[in-house]
Each structure stands twice: as structure tokens, then as C-alpha cells.
Design a protein around this motif. Sequence first.
Motif, PDB file in Angstrom:
ATOM      1  N   GLY A 139      28.454  52.194  40.722  1.00 23.72           N
ATOM      2  CA  GLY A 139      29.605  52.087  41.735  1.00 23.72           C
ATOM      3  C   GLY A 139      28.804  50.786  42.629  1.00 23.72           C
ATOM      4  N   GLU A 140      29.374  51.512  44.124  1.00 27.69           N
ATOM      5  CA  GLU A 140      28.986  50.985  45.186  1.00 27.69           C
ATOM      6  C   GLU A 140      28.212  51.834  45.883  1.00 27.69           C
ATOM      7  N   THR A 141      26.845  50.719  45.797  1.00 31.82           N
ATOM      8  CA  THR A 141      26.050  51.299  46.983  1.00 31.82           C
ATOM      9  C   THR A 141      26.220  53.144  47.778  1.00 31.82           C
ATOM     10  N   LEU A 142      27.188  52.995  48.740  1.00 29.20           N
ATOM     11  CA  LEU A 142      27.778  53.476  49.954  1.00 29.20           C
ATOM     12  C   LEU A 142      28.251  54.350  49.525  1.00 29.20           C
ATOM     13  N   ILE A 143      29.763  54.150  48.711  1.00 30.90           N
ATOM     14  CA  ILE A 143      30.077  55.163  48.447  1.00 30.90           C
ATOM     15  C   ILE A 143      29.194  56.050  46.999  1.00 30.90           C
ATOM     16  N   GLN A 144      28.175  55.701  45.896  1.00 32.04           N
ATOM     17  CA  GLN A 144      27.550  55.984  45.170  1.00 32.04           C
ATOM     18  C   GLN A 144      26.645  57.988  46.437  1.00 32.04           C
ATOM     19  N   GLN A 145      25.810  56.915  46.861  1.00 31.53           N
ATOM     20  CA  GLN A 145      25.099  57.351  48.319  1.00 31.53           C
ATOM     21  C   GLN A 145      25.574  58.848  48.681  1.00 31.53           C
TER      22      GLN A 145
END
Length: 256
Positions: A139-145
Motif C-alpha cells: 500500500g501507500e506509506t501514509l495510509i499503512q502507517q
Amino acid sequence: MSQSIQPDKQTLLFDLDDTLIHCNKYFDIVIHEYLKLMSRWFDDYRVEQQDILAIQSRFDLEGVSVNGFVSTHFPQSLVKCYTFLCEQTGRVYSQADYEILWKLGLSVYEMEVEPYPGMLDTLNRLRDEGYNMYLYTGGETLIQQRKIDQMKLSVYFDDRIFIRQHKTTDALSSILDQLKTNPLQTWMIGNSLRTDVIPALTNGINAVYLKQNNEWAYNLVDVDVEPKGAFYTIDRLTAVPDVIQQWNTKRNDDVI
């Protein structure tokens, strides 16, 4: 006598979505709302819900196959389906409708996530038993983080976290090259045959497949790779420590 296999020398890579935390259920919620909207808009054109769902799913699978786990692929599938049906039926395309659907698609990433039953018990047990645990998610870093932070998973994984837009055999191979672990003492645990199990088996490591009752079509593929080590299928997260222990016991018995 050969030295017995110790769990503290083993490495576990956990998938995140629909392995440790819920994910598909939120997409199902949005799809339910989407079908209600589309059914109302295309009611005069006799378009059935199952046809809408089939078209949306086709665009969804095409998008993720090309672009990986980017946040735009899901809302794009909603609006592409809408645009396609407008062209096919002659319904007048509306930019306002488009924007409603785009916003609806993105809303799935704003929902509060929930852990799978037994997540904390499983991670606590494995940590206490000395396993080296990593998180490997797509996924995308911001969403997964955001999900990782919300679930406070850094307590278990610290900075041992890999986030990739494409979860492929090559992506996993690159991670394994970094870790430099013994393949037969390395495990991939996840719900996707496509992005977890097949890359793991192709790279020669052990795999635990957490089978879900309602799985995303993208994840369902035939497994045609012969395991070099362990390959277990389970239906509950809490079974992970037991199947790993079972495999360790079997290997210890084989080398004595």
C-alpha cells in the motif's frame, strides 16, 4: 546428536491487511453504498446490481495489477464503471456524480480499523517466545502507517516494517536479501495466495496461509509452487504459533 531448532533463530514476516487487522470488510461497506447509488441512477436502464459489481470488479483488478496497491485504484474502479455504463446505456454523464463516487471510494481509507480476533494474544505469545517479527504490507506509506500507528503495532515490530506498493516475488526477495535469514527458518504469514504465499514459496521460505471466508478476488490464485519447507493453511490467526511449533517439533525429530 544435531542441535535442536530454536524459535529465537526464526524470522516471521506478517502481512497486515486481513491478516492482523480487518480490511476487506470496509471495502464491502463502500461497495454496498456504491451499488445502492448506481442502482438508483441506472434503474431506468435495467442494469442489474450483479452486472454493476462485475464491471467494477474488473476495473478494480485491472487497476491493482498495473499500479499496485495505490489508494486511487479503488475509487478509479468506481468511476470507471460509472463512465462505462453511461456510455453503454446512454445515460447522461454527470461530473457531480463522478465526484460523489470518487469521494465515496476514498472514504474506505478513512475508516477506523479493527484488529482480527486474537491479534494481541498471537503477537504477545510469539514475541515472548523469542521470534524475530517483521511487518510486510502492501500500500501507500501514509495510509499503512496510519493503521500501524492506530493499532500500536510498533510495540511488536518497532522499525522492522516494510511497506511496498507492489507485493511481488521480487519485492519479497529484496527484503529477504536485506534480512539474510535461513530460508527454512523464515516464515511469511498472510491471507493472500497471490502476494503472500506464492512469493514466499518461490523464495524458498515457509508460508502460513490465513484463509478468509470472504476473500478479494485478486488474492485467489492457484498455488503451483512446490514448498521447500512448511506450507500450512489455517482459518484463525491464533493458530499461527501452534503450526510453527508443530513444524519445529517435526524438524527436531527429523534431525535427531
